[in-house]
Design a protein around this motif. Structure first.
Motif, short mmCIF file in Angstrom:
data_model
loop_
_atom_site.label_atom_id
_atom_site.label_comp_id
_atom_site.label_asym_id
_atom_site.label_seq_id
_atom_site.Cartn_x
_atom_site.Cartn_y
_atom_site.Cartn_z
N ALA A 55 37.93 28.11 51.21
CA ALA A 55 38.77 27.79 51.27
C ALA A 55 39.55 28.98 49.73
CB ALA A 55 40.02 27.09 50.58
N GLN A 56 38.46 28.82 48.52
CA GLN A 56 38.56 29.89 47.70
C GLN A 56 38.15 31.33 48.14
OE1 GLN A 56 36.26 29.40 44.14
NE2 GLN A 56 36.49 30.56 43.31
N ALA A 57 36.98 31.79 48.73
CA ALA A 57 37.11 32.83 48.76
C ALA A 57 38.69 33.59 49.75
CB ALA A 57 36.12 32.48 50.21
N GLN A 58 38.83 32.86 50.96
CA GLN A 58 40.53 32.87 51.67
C GLN A 58 41.62 33.21 50.74
OE1 GLN A 58 40.87 33.89 54.91
NE2 GLN A 58 42.71 34.67 53.93
N GLN A 59 41.56 32.65 49.20
CA GLN A 59 42.33 32.85 48.03
C GLN A 59 41.78 34.30 47.12
OE1 GLN A 59 41.72 29.86 45.36
NE2 GLN A 59 43.51 28.35 46.34
N LEU A 60 41.16 34.32 47.60
CA LEU A 60 40.00 35.80 47.39
C LEU A 60 40.53 36.76 47.99
CD1 LEU A 60 36.46 35.16 45.68
CD2 LEU A 60 38.83 35.84 44.33
N LEU A 61 40.36 36.66 49.73
CA LEU A 61 40.87 37.52 50.39
C LEU A 61 42.55 38.10 50.25
CD1 LEU A 61 38.20 37.25 52.79
CD2 LEU A 61 38.16 38.32 51.92
N ASP A 62 43.43 36.18 49.81
CA ASP A 62 44.38 37.02 49.96
C ASP A 62 45.01 37.95 48.94
OD1 ASP A 62 44.36 35.55 52.76
OD2 ASP A 62 45.16 33.74 51.34
N ARG A 63 44.34 37.57 47.64
CA ARG A 63 44.80 38.49 46.68
C ARG A 63 44.09 39.70 46.94
NH1 ARG A 63 41.64 40.03 42.34
NH2 ARG A 63 42.93 40.76 40.11
N VAL A 64 43.25 39.81 47.31
CA VAL A 64 42.96 42.20 47.52
C VAL A 64 43.68 42.18 48.84
CG1 VAL A 64 40.93 41.65 49.22
CG2 VAL A 64 41.10 42.77 48.06
#
Length: 230
Positions: A78-87
């Motif tokens: 879930a945290q990884a997905q947040q990073l992808l959304d940010r980038v």
């Protein structure tokens, strides 16, 4: 300064699978455009160099990008997905429409070999752009010989020659040479820009930052003859 003054050389260490490298490419292009707009025959010459962020990645990674990032960084998916959304949001701010749902994560060593082939044909910059777009936007595979040959053909490279070079690993030694140079420079992450062989700029900085560094180098070139004659 004379119009015959050579362009400022910019060496860029980059990986096709690095989202910040494509963003950094756009920001550097904007910064160099600001610099060139200052007149005086200003020019910038760019050369890309190979850097593998995850050399142990399989060619056919089974799973999504969030899964890969979670495993690679040791964080919850879930945290990884947040990073992808940010980038993805940052990419959009420079006109890049990243599509992580379609992205095919892969090993990039063959892509780097293909980039060196394109360089030997005078088409390195065109091919870098095509590979970045293929990977982050189009959902194309950039880790296999036939796929890379197809992408090369799309920009006018000889498909058969590129395919042969990849099958015979003609440019693998060039990739390794770039990687060794990165070690010698102390480069641990990309994008990394070496400007005029003496200034290092790490990361996808803002366009104005790149413009200021280029301006500084240009100013030092202008001052050099006066310093010598003093």
């Amino acid at each position: 300064m004379s119009s015959e003054t050579p362009p400022i050389k910019v060496d860029v260490w980059s990986d096709v699978a690095c989202p910040w490298c494509y963003i950094g490419k756009r920001k550097f292009e904007a910064g160099s455009g600001l610099f060139a707009g200052g007149g005086e025959g200003r020019g910038v010459e760019i050369e890309y160099h190979s850097f593998e962020l995850s050399p142990d990645t399989p060619v056919d990674f089974q799973g999504g990008e969030a899964e890969f990032l979670a495993t690679h960084k040791g964080i919850p998916e879930a945290q990884a997905q947040q990073l992808l959304d940010r980038v993805t949001g940052i990419a959009a701010s420079v006109g890049l429409d990243y599509d992580y749902d379609r992205l095919q994560h892969t090993n990039t060593v063959l892509a780097h070999e293909a980039i060196h082939f394109a360089k030997s044909q005078g088409r390195q910059l065109d091919f870098m752009e095509r590979l970045f777009k293929a990977y982050f936007i189009d959902g194309r595979h950039v880790g296999k010989v036939d796929d890379l040959a197809d992408l090369g053909a799309e920009i006018g490279l000889d498909r058969a020659e590129l395919k042969s070079a990849l099958e015979e690993h003609t440019h693998l030694a060039d990739v390794r040479e770039d990687q060794q140079a990165a070690v010698e420079y102390g480069i641990q992450g990309v994008p990394f820009f070496v400007i005029d062989g003496k200034y290092g700029v790490s990361g996808a900085q803002e366009a104005q930052t790149f413009a200021q560094v280029l301006e500084q180098v240009w100013g030092e070139r202008s001052a050099a003859p006066e310093e010598v004659s003093a």
